[in-house]
Design an enzyme around this catalytic site. Sequence first.
Site, PDB file in Angstrom:
ATOM      1  N   PRO A  86       0.553  -1.170  -0.570  1.00 53.00           N
ATOM      2  CA  PRO A  86      -0.081  -0.177   0.194  1.00 53.00           C
ATOM      3  C   PRO A  86       0.877   1.297   0.018  1.00 53.00           C
ATOM      4  O   PRO A  86       0.038   2.069  -0.470  1.00 53.00           O
ATOM      5  CB  PRO A  86      -0.724   0.228   1.209  1.00 53.00           C
ATOM      6  CG  PRO A  86      -0.651  -1.283   1.905  1.00 53.00           C
ATOM      7  CD  PRO A  86       0.687  -2.224   1.769  1.00 53.00           C
ATOM      8  N   GLU A 113       1.997  -6.971   9.066  1.00 50.57           N
ATOM      9  CA  GLU A 113       2.449  -5.632   9.278  1.00 50.57           C
ATOM     10  C   GLU A 113       3.116  -5.296   7.889  1.00 50.57           C
ATOM     11  O   GLU A 113       2.927  -4.198   7.657  1.00 50.57           O
ATOM     12  CB  GLU A 113       2.996  -5.278  10.254  1.00 50.57           C
ATOM     13  CG  GLU A 113       2.047  -5.462  11.436  1.00 50.57           C
ATOM     14  CD  GLU A 113       0.516  -5.272  11.217  1.00 50.57           C
ATOM     15  OE1 GLU A 113       0.166  -3.315  11.334  1.00 50.57           O
ATOM     16  OE2 GLU A 113      -0.409  -5.855  10.968  1.00 50.57           O
ATOM     17  N   ARG A 151      -3.276  -8.907 -19.944  1.00 51.36           N
ATOM     18  CA  ARG A 151      -4.819  -8.632 -21.077  1.00 51.36           C
ATOM     19  C   ARG A 151      -3.855  -7.523 -22.200  1.00 51.36           C
ATOM     20  O   ARG A 151      -4.244  -7.064 -23.500  1.00 51.36           O
ATOM     21  CB  ARG A 151      -5.319  -8.157 -21.017  1.00 51.36           C
ATOM     22  CG  ARG A 151      -5.499  -6.757 -20.471  1.00 51.36           C
ATOM     23  CD  ARG A 151      -7.072  -6.370 -19.613  1.00 51.36           C
ATOM     24  NE  ARG A 151      -8.306  -5.996 -20.261  1.00 51.36           N
ATOM     25  CZ  ARG A 151      -8.086  -5.404 -21.110  1.00 51.36           C
ATOM     26  NH1 ARG A 151      -7.430  -4.427 -20.619  1.00 51.36           N
ATOM     27  NH2 ARG A 151      -9.568  -4.810 -22.009  1.00 51.36           N
TER      28      ARG A 151
END
Length: 226
Positions: A86, A113, A151
Amino acid sequence: MNIDILTLFPGICEGALGESMLKRARERDLATITARDLRQWATGRHRVTDDMPYGGGPGMVMKVEPIFAALAELRTPRSRVVLMTPQGRRFDQRVAREYAREEHLILLCGHYEGVDQRVADHLVDDEISIGDYVLTNGALAALVVTDAVVRLVPGVLGDAGSAAQDSFGEGEGRILDHPHYTRPEVFGDWRVPDVLLSGNHAAIARWRREQAEALTRARRPDLLEG
Ligand code: ADE
């Protein structure tokens, strides 16, 4: 295109890799995608991959040694090693296009974590986040990246135009896609817009463009800035 997903939970990947577009891409040898169990590179009787954080605090931190060993084996001079986190740079269609040109991606999945900072500092080329939320497992993020990248590999999509035409495609710049309809023409009170049945290709193209722009203005005005 060769993608290695390095994770503590390769089982999470198996379903996604065994269905639909990713399955076809693998079967046709357009992409080699392998989910690898990081524990394979952990040593000792218990093959430990995580440990308590220095400085204290909740949760566990993924250890550097198994990751170092895995990369020592898998990485080549032409590999791009990406840590799913993140804290990373935000993944988008531009990054997907960039990665689709790579020969070999290694997607390293965090868990617990986080990952010992020395991995980010010394072992990876990129840190990537798929959005502003925290997943319990980087494997899900790696699958998102894998799908968006594979893709774009030439030959993977049946209709060569369809990747260029969808939202954020090359052709239309970075805007949302227009609405799509298929049969039946009328479902209860819900009708397909007349213009799509008109056979007037110029009018259809104009309508789609207008719809796409209106939708983008309403939902994602940030895409129209700059
Ligand atoms: N791991 C946990 N959350 C993530 C996110 N948002 N993007 C990438 N990897 C993650």
